[in-house]
Design an enzyme around this catalytic site. Structure first.
Site, PDB file in Angstrom:
ATOM      1  N   GLY A   1       2.610   2.086  10.636  1.00 19.46           N
ATOM      2  CA  GLY A   1       3.285   3.198  10.547  1.00 19.46           C
ATOM      3  C   GLY A   1       4.119   3.537  11.879  1.00 19.46           C
TER       4      GLY A   1
ATOM      5  CE  LYS B   1      -0.137   3.285   4.779  1.00 18.27           C
ATOM      6  NZ  LYS B   1      -0.365   3.355   6.264  1.00 18.27           N
TER       7      LYS B   1
ATOM      8  CG  ASN C   1      -1.783   1.108   1.209  1.00 15.88           C
ATOM      9  OD1 ASN C   1      -1.887   2.007   0.580  1.00 15.88           O
ATOM     10  ND2 ASN C   1      -2.367   1.191   2.422  1.00 15.88           N
TER      11      ASN C   1
ATOM     12  CD  GLU D   1      -3.304  -2.491   7.249  1.00 17.43           C
ATOM     13  OE1 GLU D   1      -2.122  -2.808   6.707  1.00 17.43           O
ATOM     14  OE2 GLU D   1      -3.961  -1.633   6.778  1.00 17.43           O
TER      15      GLU D   1
ATOM     16  CB  SER E   1       5.440  -1.872  11.742  1.00 17.25           C
ATOM     17  OG  SER E   1       4.884  -0.712  12.209  1.00 17.25           O
TER      18      SER E   1
ATOM     19  CD  GLU F   1      -3.135   5.481   6.846  1.00 18.66           C
ATOM     20  OE1 GLU F   1      -3.025   5.317   5.555  1.00 18.66           O
ATOM     21  OE2 GLU F   1      -2.286   4.584   7.361  1.00 18.66           O
TER      22      GLU F   1
ATOM     23  CG  HIS G   1      -5.849   1.803   5.014  1.00 17.78           C
ATOM     24  ND1 HIS G   1      -5.398   2.466   6.157  1.00 17.78           N
ATOM     25  CD2 HIS G   1      -4.541   0.985   4.870  1.00 17.78           C
ATOM     26  CE1 HIS G   1      -4.172   2.466   6.574  1.00 17.78           C
ATOM     27  NE2 HIS G   1      -3.842   1.028   5.845  1.00 17.78           N
TER      28      HIS G   1
HETATM   29  O1  LIG Z   1      -1.155   0.542   6.805  1.00 16.86           O
HETATM   30  C1  LIG Z   1      -0.463  -0.297   6.199  1.00 16.86           C
HETATM   31  C2  LIG Z   1      -0.965  -1.007   5.186  1.00 16.86           C
HETATM   32  O2  LIG Z   1      -2.052  -0.722   4.708  1.00 16.86           O
HETATM   33  C3  LIG Z   1       0.749  -0.664   7.257  1.00 16.86           C
HETATM   34  O3  LIG Z   1       1.486   0.555   7.187  1.00 16.86           O
HETATM   35  P1  LIG Z   1       3.151   0.455   7.663  1.00 16.86           P
HETATM   36  O4  LIG Z   1       3.574  -0.878   6.844  1.00 16.86           O
HETATM   37  O5  LIG Z   1       3.697   1.688   7.140  1.00 16.86           O
HETATM   38  O6  LIG Z   1       3.035   0.370   8.940  1.00 16.86           O
END
Ligand SMILES: O=C(CO)COP(=O)(O)O
Length: 408
Positions: free
Chosen positions: A331, A172, A170, A325, A371, A257, A255
């Site tokens: 992150g 982002k 992803n 997740e 992560s 976010e 997601h």
């Molecule tokens: O949100 C994520 C994948 O959709 C995970 O992000 P990170 O791997 O940066 O923690």
């Protein structure tokens, strides 16, 4: 404690009897001879539950026989690591277990047939290698489970084998046309495990370019979001129908976010999932709890609530990959431990089994995100209910290739 030779003798004897006896009588035989060998015979499926029934004492060794989907016969041996124990592995190589974790019993599944010949063993079973043609299936064989007792989760090795490992990147809201080009080049030039389904999700503006750059490779593309209505006055949105029109096969929905920053509710996510599936898209459905929810012991309730909302609107889950997740791990560099992740993945599969049926649950891919990095992916990948990853930050780096190849 059995000596290596005794254990080996029992092992050989056990193998000879494998096709002649029923599991119960073999378990009795094992108990009567205090040889700590239990044998289960089953066609097609092997469940920990079955072993739990059979193994009433600490085992040094358990042997199961099974038929593989391609008709090959194999048997699976499960050895319990104990401190200061050495046991002889099937190829005659000695695995010195003395350095195994003193406090924790570890179980390792070792596949062996005439074709699945073990090439090397070392003190760490994580480095057992198998010969071709099944070398690519070693993710199953290499799984090491750390447990204080036999796991309570039914663990079907063949079910995990049947689920194609899935790794999503992803991206982002990152990247430029230029940086994206080098990312796709890394992917097209890398040697990716051919048993892994790989999907990358660039920002919407870059989808078609990335798709073009990945043409001819095994890597597919995914959108990071979509709107459920086909068209209309929805400024700023991209519809599931538009993705279909552009031959984008995947979409990430729900997601954290999107849920947090853009206030998408469980119902919104469910609506979008149903709309995407109606357009024949495949969906990476994200779920997960916040730190507060985890600390309040609400993790399973939260993911079940998020899943139930989708199950209310979607009956066919064959094109859904569930991405667990935990929000606190996204992150942050704070990856869930493999035990934490496995626990929730097992709960999700249990939910799926109860709500959608066992067959759907066995086939459902449940991937972990938060992560994930080159350094932690291998251990996570060995968990029985972890069928891949959704990777954020590390998917923007060459390290992503190592994550795709976590089982190689
Ligand atoms: O949100 C994520 C994948 O959709 C995970 O992000 P990170 O791997 O940066 O923690």
């Amino acid at each position: 404690m059995l000596s290596v030779n005794q254990l080996h003798a029992h092992q050989l004897e056990a193998r000879k009897r494998l096709h002649r006896h029923q599991p119960a009588s073999l378990a009795n035989h094992a108990a009567a001879n205090e040889c700590n060998v239990a044998i289960s015979r089953s066609i097609g499926r092997i469940h920990w539950q079955k072993l739990r029934r059979l193994v009433t004492q600490p085992v040094s060794y358990a042997v199961c026989s099974a038929s593989l989907p391609d008709g090959e016969h194999t048997h699976i041996e499960i050895g319990a690591r104990r401190p200061n124990t050495t046991f002889e592995t099937d190829d005659g190589g000695l695995g010195d277990l003395a350095r195994a974790n003193e406090a924790v019993r570890r179980f390792v599944c070792v596949f062996n047939t005439t074709k699945w010949r073990m090439l090397t063993t070392t003190t760490r079973f994580g480095s057992i290698k198998f010969a071709r043609p099944y070398a690519n299936s070693t993710q199953v064989a290499l799984r090491t489970i750390t447990t204080k007792s036999l796991p309570s989760t039914p663990f079907s090795i063949l079910d995990k084998m049947a689920r194609t490992f899935f790794v999503g990147g992803n991206w982002k809201m990152n990247g430029s046309l230029e940086s994206t080009k080098s990312l796709t080049q890394t992917l097209t030039q890398a040697k990716l495990d051919s048993n892994v389904e790989v999907v990358v999700a660039p920002p919407a503006l870059h989808l078609l370019t990335v798709q073009e750059q990945l043409k001819g490779s095994s890597v597919s593309v995914s959108a990071q979001n979509a709107f459920h209505k086909a068209s209309g006055a929805f400024t700023g949105e991209v519809s599931v129908s538009m993705l279909k029109d552009a031959s984008i096969p995947w979409v990430i929905l729900g997601h954290s976010e999107r849920r947090t920053l853009f206030h998408e509710s469980d119902a919104n996510v469910a609506e979008k999932t149903a709309a995407a599936l109606a357009e024949n898209l495949s969906v990476i459905l994200c779920i997960g709890e916040t730190l507060e929810q985890r600390e309040a012991n609400e993790t399973v309730n939260v993911v079940v609530r998020q899943l139930n909302a989708v199950a209310d609107q979607v009956k066919d889950w064959s094109k859904i990959v569930v991405a667990y997740e935990p929000v606190w791990a996204i992150g942050t560099g704070k990856v869930a431990t493999s035990e934490q992740a496995q626990e929730v993945h097992a709960a999700i599969r249990k939910w799926a089994s109860e709500k959608l049926g066992k067959d759907t649950a066995d086939k459902l891919r449940i991937i972990y995100g938060g992560s994930v990095a080159g350094k932690n992916c291998k251990e996570l990948a060995q968990q029985p209910d972890i069928d891949g990853f959704l990777v954020g930050g590390a998917s923007l780096k060459p390290e992503f290739v190592d994550i795709v190849n976590a089982n190689a």
